[in-house]
Design a protein around this motif. Structure first.
Motif, PDB file in Angstrom:
ATOM      1  N   UNK A  17       0.493  -1.611  -0.288  1.00 23.51           N
ATOM      2  CA  UNK A  17      -0.012  -0.068   0.055  1.00 23.51           C
ATOM      3  C   UNK A  17       1.179   1.410  -0.788  1.00 23.51           C
ATOM      4  N   UNK A  18       1.993   0.985  -0.534  1.00 27.13           N
ATOM      5  CA  UNK A  18       2.928   2.311   0.013  1.00 27.13           C
ATOM      6  C   UNK A  18       3.121   3.457   1.303  1.00 27.13           C
ATOM      7  N   UNK A  19       2.947   2.976   2.110  1.00 22.49           N
ATOM      8  CA  UNK A  19       2.834   3.739   2.979  1.00 22.49           C
ATOM      9  C   UNK A  19       3.724   4.637   3.696  1.00 22.49           C
ATOM     10  N   UNK A  20       5.164   4.075   3.336  1.00 18.58           N
ATOM     11  CA  UNK A  20       6.490   4.260   3.624  1.00 18.58           C
ATOM     12  C   UNK A  20       7.651   3.384   3.230  1.00 18.58           C
ATOM     13  N   UNK A  21       8.665   3.886   3.506  1.00 14.21           N
ATOM     14  CA  UNK A  21       9.879   3.019   3.182  1.00 14.21           C
ATOM     15  C   UNK A  21      10.193   1.504   4.040  1.00 14.21           C
ATOM     16  N   UNK A  22      10.931   0.987   3.906  1.00 17.32           N
ATOM     17  CA  UNK A  22      11.343   0.338   4.791  1.00 17.32           C
ATOM     18  C   UNK A  22      12.975  -0.440   4.971  1.00 17.32           C
ATOM     19  N   UNK A  23      13.247   0.259   6.001  1.00 16.30           N
ATOM     20  CA  UNK A  23      14.496  -0.102   5.741  1.00 16.30           C
ATOM     21  C   UNK A  23      14.832  -1.684   6.554  1.00 16.30           C
TER      22      UNK A  23
ATOM     23  N   UNK B 171      17.884  -9.285   4.499  1.00 15.89           N
ATOM     24  CA  UNK B 171      17.250  -9.277   3.187  1.00 15.89           C
ATOM     25  C   UNK B 171      16.303  -9.751   3.292  1.00 15.89           C
ATOM     26  N   UNK B 172      15.621  -9.747   3.710  1.00 16.96           N
ATOM     27  CA  UNK B 172      13.967 -10.008   3.876  1.00 16.96           C
ATOM     28  C   UNK B 172      13.244 -10.393   4.719  1.00 16.96           C
ATOM     29  N   UNK B 173      11.926 -10.494   5.769  1.00 13.04           N
ATOM     30  CA  UNK B 173      11.506 -10.706   6.121  1.00 13.04           C
ATOM     31  C   UNK B 173      11.390 -12.119   7.071  1.00 13.04           C
ATOM     32  N   UNK B 174      11.171 -12.615   7.718  1.00 11.80           N
ATOM     33  CA  UNK B 174      10.796 -14.277   8.286  1.00 11.80           C
ATOM     34  C   UNK B 174       9.573 -14.943   7.791  1.00 11.80           C
TER      35      UNK B 174
ATOM     36  N   UNK C  48       8.904 -16.543   1.340  1.00  9.90           N
ATOM     37  CA  UNK C  48       9.617 -15.692   0.669  1.00  9.90           C
ATOM     38  C   UNK C  48       9.371 -14.397   1.427  1.00  9.90           C
ATOM     39  N   UNK C  49       8.500 -14.872   2.326  1.00 13.31           N
ATOM     40  CA  UNK C  49       9.306 -13.000   2.718  1.00 13.31           C
ATOM     41  C   UNK C  49       8.538 -12.022   2.372  1.00 13.31           C
ATOM     42  N   UNK C  50       9.151 -10.359   2.750  1.00 18.18           N
ATOM     43  CA  UNK C  50       8.373  -9.604   2.388  1.00 18.18           C
ATOM     44  C   UNK C  50      10.202  -8.713   1.997  1.00 18.18           C
ATOM     45  N   UNK C  51      10.477  -8.134   1.097  1.00 11.61           N
ATOM     46  CA  UNK C  51      11.809  -7.778   0.808  1.00 11.61           C
ATOM     47  C   UNK C  51      12.137  -5.659   1.470  1.00 11.61           C
ATOM     48  N   UNK C  52      13.050  -5.117   1.394  1.00 14.09           N
ATOM     49  CA  UNK C  52      13.256  -3.779   2.559  1.00 14.09           C
ATOM     50  C   UNK C  52      13.755  -3.094   1.005  1.00 14.09           C
ATOM     51  N   UNK C  53      12.800  -1.843   1.222  1.00 13.25           N
ATOM     52  CA  UNK C  53      13.161  -0.863   0.522  1.00 13.25           C
ATOM     53  C   UNK C  53      14.524  -0.337   0.928  1.00 13.25           C
ATOM     54  N   UNK C  54      15.630  -0.438   1.671  1.00 10.75           N
ATOM     55  CA  UNK C  54      16.677   0.351   1.665  1.00 10.75           C
ATOM     56  C   UNK C  54      17.118  -0.778   2.774  1.00 10.75           C
ATOM     57  N   UNK C  55      18.851  -1.122   2.836  1.00 12.69           N
ATOM     58  CA  UNK C  55      19.201  -1.924   3.826  1.00 12.69           C
ATOM     59  C   UNK C  55      20.241  -1.270   4.490  1.00 12.69           C
ATOM     60  N   UNK C  56      20.158  -2.010   5.657  1.00 11.24           N
ATOM     61  CA  UNK C  56      21.313  -0.838   7.040  1.00 11.24           C
ATOM     62  C   UNK C  56      21.762  -2.654   7.604  1.00 11.24           C
ATOM     63  N   UNK C  57      22.982  -2.750   7.181  1.00 11.46           N
ATOM     64  CA  UNK C  57      24.019  -3.501   7.937  1.00 11.46           C
ATOM     65  C   UNK C  57      24.049  -2.653   9.303  1.00 11.46           C
TER      66      UNK C  57
ATOM     67  N   UNK D 180      18.821   4.120  14.321  1.00 15.03           N
ATOM     68  CA  UNK D 180      17.621   4.829  14.098  1.00 15.03           C
ATOM     69  C   UNK D 180      18.108   6.282  13.393  1.00 15.03           C
ATOM     70  N   UNK D 181      19.079   6.768  13.690  1.00 18.53           N
ATOM     71  CA  UNK D 181      20.176   8.054  12.675  1.00 18.53           C
ATOM     72  C   UNK D 181      19.873   7.200  11.063  1.00 18.53           C
ATOM     73  N   UNK D 182      19.832   6.700  10.616  1.00 19.68           N
ATOM     74  CA  UNK D 182      19.687   6.982   9.216  1.00 19.68           C
ATOM     75  C   UNK D 182      18.666   6.602   8.793  1.00 19.68           C
ATOM     76  N   UNK D 183      17.721   6.074   9.959  1.00 17.52           N
ATOM     77  CA  UNK D 183      16.163   6.147   9.400  1.00 17.52           C
ATOM     78  C   UNK D 183      15.852   7.103   9.811  1.00 17.52           C
TER      79      UNK D 183
END
Length: 538
Positions: free
Chosen positions: A436-442, A446-449, A503-512, A526-529
């Motif tokens: 639903x394009x609510x916002x970015x996912x960090x 690489x994906x949810x469980x 499959x899970x859900x992939x994020x839009x951005x990766x922060x290791x 948290x500063x990155x997000x």
């Protein structure tokens, strides 16, 4: 074990050794074993929603394996060895919804060593550090931030990937390794066999660069398995029918929060966490002072809440107290809970009406009977038409009525933080958030469980099966438990029809995660997000 901030008891020093109970067993007769296997066979063959997918994806056949086990007369499968064989078959499904809980004495026991180990990325290489110690553990020489290099002489990365990941029930490579690490030093024996070794030898390097070796005997404590007991009177069948939960991870998380402490550095890097407020066991909220300014923050530890209406009222109240321009919703490590709680949260964060992830039964003659019961009539027509349509699954319908929610909607920008330990209800929430394009996912993974289902306790299935005229199912003996994925979920909007399971859900951005994230409460993440939200704001 009962620990609080004022308790200085060294529970590890006085705790009993796991080696002292290795001889415990539960003798079973051939009749016991046949009864248990028959119950599992019916549940998996006739009701388990993911059976066709698991057979295809992992080249397994749990029905055939259980049938072969049913016909074994070998005495090697008596007692604990029998239950270990059952665990092996069910664990190969790689489905954290569909799990067996072993009977007493193992059901209430947790094996542990007195440290937690987490990892961060140093360039392209993972590094593993001791991040927390057991409350009251009297060993000042063991410093948080110490790097772990070997577990019993095996490089720690290899040990996790080769020894533990294959038994972790992770349905993708991200979840398998994260689960192996999450269960490395805390192992509820209700869900897994005891560790093979009586003690663990760890090779480490201190923050100052000094090599160290530590030897920790495995110990155990009794911690009865239970979900959140708040509003317990409101729970029951209705709660089970909308639940999505990794019960094993919920148990591990509660042990970590209750019994382990983080020794924060005096460098004040965690100041952005000041003045956060806990709500029961499921939420921490407040305003973060980040490098990009103030931002609202919600950290959900689970969605295992007793009353949906009370949950929604509380979240609306909390959201109104936070900054109204930017919000971070953090669900890392969250094992799930009430599916409508997660999906209602997604709607509260979105100005326009959202589509929620619908669920379906597998088409079998047994589930067709369920479709005639109150509460399942939406699925009845497609279940009845299965012989005509040839469809593997029934029609999909949502479990959540977001149209009836309060008029309040959070007005600002929202980012969601996920990892591979997010499961079930968190998969529903993440899918709804993205579709639903609510916002970015960090993501820190690489994906949810990838837990795409509504899970029922076996007792709930037994009750509904009996109401539908299926008298073959009956409660399991010895206090055993079984959860089973009953209805699978699919994505909506541009991802409409894609399954979430595996499959899970992939994020839009990766922060290791960084070293500072682990020791200073996610300061870089948290500063990155927060900066990401600032840049995306009008």
């Amino acid at each position: 074990m009962n620990v609080n901030d004022q308790d200085n008891t060294d529970y590890y020093a006085i705790g009993p050794y796991l080696s002292t109970i290795r001889g415990l067993d539960l003798p079973t007769t051939a009749e016991h074993r046949q009864y248990i296997i028959n119950q599992l066979l019916i549940a998996i063959k006739d009701y388990y929603v993911h059976l066709p997918i698991k057979r295809a994806a992992f080249t397994i056949d749990p029905v055939q394996e259980l049938t072969l086990l049913l016909n074994k007369q070998d005495s090697d499968y008596e007692g604990l060895s029998f239950f270990q064989q059952l665990l092996s078959i069910i664990n190969r499904l790689r489905d954290r919804h569909t799990v067996i809980t072993l009977p007493l004495p193992w059901k209430n026991l947790v094996a542990y060593i007195p440290i937690l180990i987490e990892h961060y990325m140093d360039g392209a290489s993972p590094k593993y550090i001791i991040s927390k110690k057991l409350y009251g553990y009297k060993n000042d020489a063991l410093e948080p931030g110490t790097t772990l290099t070997h577990w019993n002489g095996v490089p720690i990365d290899s040990y996790l990937a080769r020894n533990l990941a294959s038994t972790s029930q992770g349905s993708n490579i991200f979840a398998a390794k994260e689960l192996a690490l999450a269960n490395l030093t805390i192992r509820p024996l209700a869900y897994s066999i005891p560790p093979d070794e009586d003690w663990v030898t760890l090779s480490c390097i201190t923050p100052s660069g000094k090599p160290q070796t530590w030897v920790f005997p495995w110990k155990y404590f009794a911690q009865p398995i239970q979900t959140d007991t708040s509003n317990q009177s409101t729970k029951g069948q209705a709660h089970a029918l909308t639940n999505g939960l990794d019960s094993r991870m919920l148990h591990v998380n509660k042990c970590k929060r209750n019994f382990f402490q983080r020794k924060d550095s005096p460098l004040k890097k965690a100041d952005l966490y000041q003045d956060l407020t806990p709500v029961d066991d499921y939420l921490l909220y407040g305003t973060l002072t980040t490098a990009s300014g103030k931002v609202g923050y919600l950290r959900f530890y689970s969605f295992e809440v007793g009353n949906l209406s009370a949950f929604i009222r509380k979240i609306v109240s909390v959201l109104k107290q936070l900054p109204q321009d930017r919000l971070i919703v953090d669900i890392r490590g969250n094992p799930g809970g009430l599916i409508p709680a997660g999906e209602s949260l997604a709607q509260l964060l979105c100005q326009h009406p959202i589509s929620t992830s619908p669920v379906a039964f597998r088409n079998t003659s047994s589930t067709a009977k369920l479709g005639k019961l109150n509460g399942f009539t939406l699925w009845e027509r497609s279940l009845d038409l299965a012989n005509v349509t040839g469809e593997v699954f029934s029609q999909h319908f949502s479990l959540t009525d977001v149209a009836s929610l309060t008029d309040y909607r959070y007005p600002g920008k929202t980012a969601l933080i996920i990892d591979a330990l997010c499961y079930s209800t968190c998969d529903f929430l993440s899918a709804d958030f993205k579709d639903n394009k609510i916002g970015p996912i960090v993501g820190t993974s690489g994906r949810t469980g990838a837990g795409g289902a509504n899970v029922w306790p076996f007792d709930t299935l037994v009750q509904f099966a009996m109401q539908a005229g299926d008298s073959r199912l009956a409660p399991l003996p010895f206090g055993m438990g079984l959860n089973i994925a009953m209805r699978r979920s699919i994505r909506t909007e541009q991802s409409a029809g894609l399954p979430v399971e595996d499959l899970g859900v992939e994020p839009d951005y990766i922060h290791h995660l960084t070293y500072d994230d682990l020791l200073y409460r996610n300061v870089d993440l948290l500063n990155f997000t927060a900066d990401l939200l600032k840049q995306s704001s009008p």
